[in-house]
Design a protein around this motif. Structure first.
Motif, PDB file in Angstrom:
ATOM      1  N   LYS A 122      33.596  37.775  46.668  1.00 26.57           N
ATOM      2  CA  LYS A 122      32.574  37.802  45.613  1.00 26.57           C
ATOM      3  C   LYS A 122      32.977  38.632  44.406  1.00 26.57           C
ATOM      4  N   THR A 123      33.691  39.751  44.640  1.00 22.92           N
ATOM      5  CA  THR A 123      33.957  40.680  43.533  1.00 22.92           C
ATOM      6  C   THR A 123      35.330  40.517  42.897  1.00 22.92           C
ATOM      7  N   ASP A 150      26.017  41.361  53.697  1.00 19.93           N
ATOM      8  CA  ASP A 150      26.157  42.021  52.400  1.00 19.93           C
ATOM      9  C   ASP A 150      25.866  43.524  52.493  1.00 19.93           C
ATOM     10  N   LEU A 152      33.004  40.651  50.576  1.00 26.35           N
ATOM     11  CA  LEU A 152      32.968  41.500  49.383  1.00 26.35           C
ATOM     12  C   LEU A 152      34.106  41.157  48.427  1.00 26.35           C
ATOM     13  N   GLU A 171      29.227  48.594  51.431  1.00 27.54           N
ATOM     14  CA  GLU A 171      29.329  49.161  50.085  1.00 27.54           C
ATOM     15  C   GLU A 171      30.596  49.996  49.920  1.00 27.54           C
ATOM     16  N   LYS A 193      32.759  41.373  56.595  1.00 23.31           N
ATOM     17  CA  LYS A 193      32.069  41.939  55.430  1.00 23.31           C
ATOM     18  C   LYS A 193      33.051  42.224  54.293  1.00 23.31           C
TER      19      LYS A 193
END
Length: 450
Positions: free
Chosen positions: A126-127, A280, A123, A283, A119
């Protein structure tokens, strides 16, 4: 997430109605509720005692200004102290080192280290657009190595190969050497765990730490362990120079006490939380937003960020362009909106971030449930393209065919068409510039709004 704690703390407001200010007498019962709520949520007793004492000190004598009630004033103090308890601000990952930045994940078996490694890789990809390399040093469980390999393949992230015949420290050092030579930005190292803390595990993870010198040492802990999570956190903090915590399975923990205690016990910030089994569902941890969720205020900022990240902008623009040309909202558009909701984690994920009052209203609408959304999509899929474009042609015989194809009763097809007609009318009002009129209509239908 944290439902029990939210419900208990929400009742605190009711105990202070009718008072002009907060005094020792009138907040005594409210503070007792706060204390019981935190203990029931599995927060540690020392943490709870300290927290309640700070809330009492700051709340006593506080004037109730403006339109605030004493209950709201106390909740304001509780909110600020919850934020402080969980770290104050978001603690971002540290990349300030000569690449590759090494992130080491440590924790007990079953805490979710391997999944969290995948995960985190997703993350970051993508970021940050960084080049990521994953490696597993868990030579005791071939399944763990295979799991990380599968995740890496599905996520299209590079994996440094390892097998059970190798030594964990040697694997980690070889992966670091490979990452340097092939210009990776980040190396994520997944380590072995045990069912309980033992000397061999701690010695091994210390040796890996010494071998790769990570800039981030993240302790991964299962939030559903409650007080056990706090004890394990303390042991790892004593053995390793932790830089942060990853709190997993928070979506399955109705109590949430670990989120309040782990940071206090270790002195290290919670950097990430796992909020679903999906890749996804990971967080960055924001103490202020989490405090708002716990107190039933919702987390609109995270919801907006999620929408920006996951909503298909091309689809949204197509719908907007369709309206501009004067075309009607049809069942294909309706289905598209359902799919967008799914991308954002479904109704459960959305409701978790909404304020408590809106959540209660939404939960009273059975048509918004996950299963109902899937059934709705199934009904629409049973229609022909022409029927989706022109729902007005759906007469009795067509409805019976659609119901049979979707495995539902004709009544459910009729209910869907009624809901669709309401939304179609709303869309027409928006297109006509009658947004104010539409809002007045909605306001009149909602309970408690005039």
């Amino acid at each position: 997430m944290l439902d029990a704690l939210t419900q208990r703390l929400s009742s605190v407001v009711k105990t202070l109605r009718g008072h002009a200010r907060l005094t020792e007498d009138n907040i005594q019962e409210a503070l007792r509720e706060v204390r019981l709520a935190l203990l029931d949520a599995d927060a540690g007793l020392p943490v709870v005692k300290d927290f309640v004492a700070r809330v009492k000190e700051k709340a006593l004598g506080q004037e109730v200004v403006g339109s605030l009630t004493p209950g709201q004033a106390l909740i304001g103090v509780v909110h600020s102290e919850l934020v402080a308890l969980m770290g104050g601000t978001n603690a971002a990952l540290d990349f300030a080192t000569q690449p590759p930045a090494v992130f080491l994940l440590a924790g007990l078996q079953g805490a979710g280290k391997t999944t969290s490694a995948g995960k985190l890789a997703r993350l970051l990809t993508k970021t940050t657009k960084k080049k990521i390399l994953l490696v597993s040093t868990d030579v005791y469980r071939p399944a763990a190595i295979e799991q990380l390999a599968t995740l890496a393949k599905n996520l299209e992230v590079d994996l440094f190969p390892s097998d059970t015949s190798q030594k964990p420290v040697a694997i980690a050092e070889a992966a670091l050497d490979w990452a340097r030579k092939h210009y990776y930005d980040v190396l994520i190292v997944d380590t072995a765990g045990r069912l309980a803390i033992d000397e061999a595990m701690m010695a091994e993870v210390k040796a890996i730490h010494a071998g790769v010198k990570p800039i981030e040492t993240l302790f991964v802990v299962d939030s559903m362990q409650g007080q056990d999570a706090v004890n394990v956190a303390r042991a790892f903090a004593e053995a390793l120079p932790l830089t942060g915590i990853v709190l997993t399975k928070l979506d399955g923990d109705a109590r949430g006490g670990a989120a309040l205690s782990v940071r206090q016990v270790t002195g290290k910030p919670i950097k990430f939380v796992g909020v679903s089994e999906k890749m996804d569902g990971f967080e960055a941890f924001h103490p202020e937003r989490m405090a708002s969720r716990i107190l039933g205020m919702g987390d609109i900022l995270s919801l907006v960020e999620e929408a920006h990240a996951k909503v298909d902008r091309v689809e949204a623009e197509k719908l907007a362009e369709k309206f501009k040309k004067g075309k009607d909202f049809d069942l294909d558009d309706f289905k598209s909106q359902l799919q967008q909701m799914k991308k954002m984690g479904g109704m459960a994920s959305l409701m978790d971030k909404l304020p408590a009052q809106l959540t209660q209203m939404a939960s009273q609408s059975p048509e918004l449930g996950e299963k109902a959304l899937a059934r709705t999509e199934g009904i629409i899929n049973s229609m022909t393209p022409q029927e989706r474009r022109k729902p007005e042609i759906l007469k009795a015989s067509r409805k019976r065919r659609i119901a049979a194809g979707a495995g539902v009763q004709v009544q459910e097809v009729n209910q869907l068409l009624n809901k669709f007609e309401q939304m179609q009318k709303m869309m027409k009002m928006m297109r006509g510039g009658n947004l104010g009129k539409m809002m007045r209509n909605i306001k009149g239908r909602l309970p408690g709004m005039r």
